[in-house]
Design a protein around this motif. Sequence first.
Motif, mmCIF file in Angstrom:
data_model
loop_
_atom_site.group_PDB
_atom_site.id
_atom_site.type_symbol
_atom_site.label_atom_id
_atom_site.label_comp_id
_atom_site.label_asym_id
_atom_site.label_seq_id
_atom_site.Cartn_x
_atom_site.Cartn_y
_atom_site.Cartn_z
ATOM 1 N N LEU A 91 13.167 35.959 69.148
ATOM 2 C CA LEU A 91 13.260 34.647 69.785
ATOM 3 C C LEU A 91 11.869 34.060 69.995
ATOM 4 C CD1 LEU A 91 15.824 35.308 72.676
ATOM 5 C CD2 LEU A 91 16.284 34.776 70.274
ATOM 6 N N ALA A 92 11.739 32.796 69.651
ATOM 7 C CA ALA A 92 10.484 32.078 69.892
ATOM 8 C C ALA A 92 10.841 30.642 70.245
ATOM 9 C CB ALA A 92 9.588 32.116 68.658
ATOM 10 N N PRO A 93 10.094 30.035 71.159
ATOM 11 C CA PRO A 93 10.376 28.645 71.515
ATOM 12 C C PRO A 93 10.238 27.731 70.302
ATOM 13 C CG PRO A 93 8.817 29.609 73.049
ATOM 14 C CD PRO A 93 8.975 30.575 71.917
ATOM 15 N N ASP A 152 16.564 38.319 62.423
ATOM 16 C CA ASP A 152 16.933 36.906 62.548
ATOM 17 C C ASP A 152 15.912 36.245 63.462
ATOM 18 O OD1 ASP A 152 19.206 37.342 61.022
ATOM 19 O OD2 ASP A 152 20.525 37.560 62.771
ATOM 20 N N VAL A 153 15.123 35.321 62.915
ATOM 21 C CA VAL A 153 14.162 34.580 63.726
ATOM 22 C C VAL A 153 14.906 33.356 64.266
ATOM 23 C CG1 VAL A 153 11.973 33.325 63.754
ATOM 24 C CG2 VAL A 153 12.221 35.393 62.342
ATOM 25 N N LEU A 154 15.017 33.295 65.577
ATOM 26 C CA LEU A 154 15.777 32.239 66.234
ATOM 27 C C LEU A 154 14.852 31.405 67.110
ATOM 28 C CD1 LEU A 154 18.752 34.495 67.344
ATOM 29 C CD2 LEU A 154 18.632 33.069 65.299
ATOM 30 N N ILE A 169 16.271 42.693 71.003
ATOM 31 C CA ILE A 169 15.921 41.273 70.976
ATOM 32 C C ILE A 169 14.453 41.162 71.350
ATOM 33 C CG2 ILE A 169 16.391 39.002 71.970
ATOM 34 C CD1 ILE A 169 19.249 40.198 72.629
ATOM 35 N N LEU A 170 13.644 40.776 70.358
ATOM 36 C CA LEU A 170 12.209 40.580 70.571
ATOM 37 C C LEU A 170 12.018 39.148 71.074
ATOM 38 C CD1 LEU A 170 12.106 42.059 67.239
ATOM 39 C CD2 LEU A 170 10.382 42.957 68.764
ATOM 40 N N GLN A 171 11.157 38.969 72.066
ATOM 41 C CA GLN A 171 10.977 37.653 72.676
ATOM 42 C C GLN A 171 9.493 37.305 72.778
ATOM 43 O OE1 GLN A 171 12.860 38.449 76.448
ATOM 44 N NE2 GLN A 171 14.893 38.010 75.659
ATOM 45 N N ASP A 172 9.122 36.203 72.136
ATOM 46 C CA ASP A 172 7.743 35.728 72.233
ATOM 47 C C ASP A 172 7.486 35.307 73.680
ATOM 48 O OD1 ASP A 172 5.411 33.992 72.232
ATOM 49 O OD2 ASP A 172 5.611 33.933 70.049
#
Length: 166
Positions: free
Chosen positions: A6-8, A40-42, A65-68
């Motif tokens: 996840l990235a903004p 999946d880059v979301l 879930i990786l989170q920037d």
Amino acid sequence: MKLALLAPRASGLARRFPSGGDLYDAQLALALERRGHSVDVLRTPPELDVRAWSERLCSRGYAAILQDELGHAQYVRLNRRLAGRARTVAIVHVTRARLEPAARSAALERAFLRSVESALFVSRQVRRETERLLDVRVVSRVAHPGCDHFPRPTPQRTSQRTAASP
């Protein structure tokens, strides 16, 4: 392993000129895929519907879930809904509290880092600064960014460039 990153969502100039963090996230996703993982880059919207996103993420069966960390303000709320249902990992390039002390984001960034199971830092220095500045410790690893893939300077190229300089 099936992963979400996840990235903004980028806005303004950031759409045309990706940041170093954007490039790092993209290269991290590619490196994980080369190792056989599905990523999946979301891109998350500025106003995140945490109920809908938590259901979406949990229903897709992600192993983690990786989170920037740039999205810390939204993701801390999301992580409250994901607690016990999904593994969460923060990706920390540099904290806003470090870049903009006047923004007073340290408390929220601290809450975000406490809401994840672990973190991935871009350097040992960033990890040390984050731990000191936010007074938080989290299980973590360091994954240094790749390097620029320019040819190495040779004495001949260096002397040609120096001779051509004004």
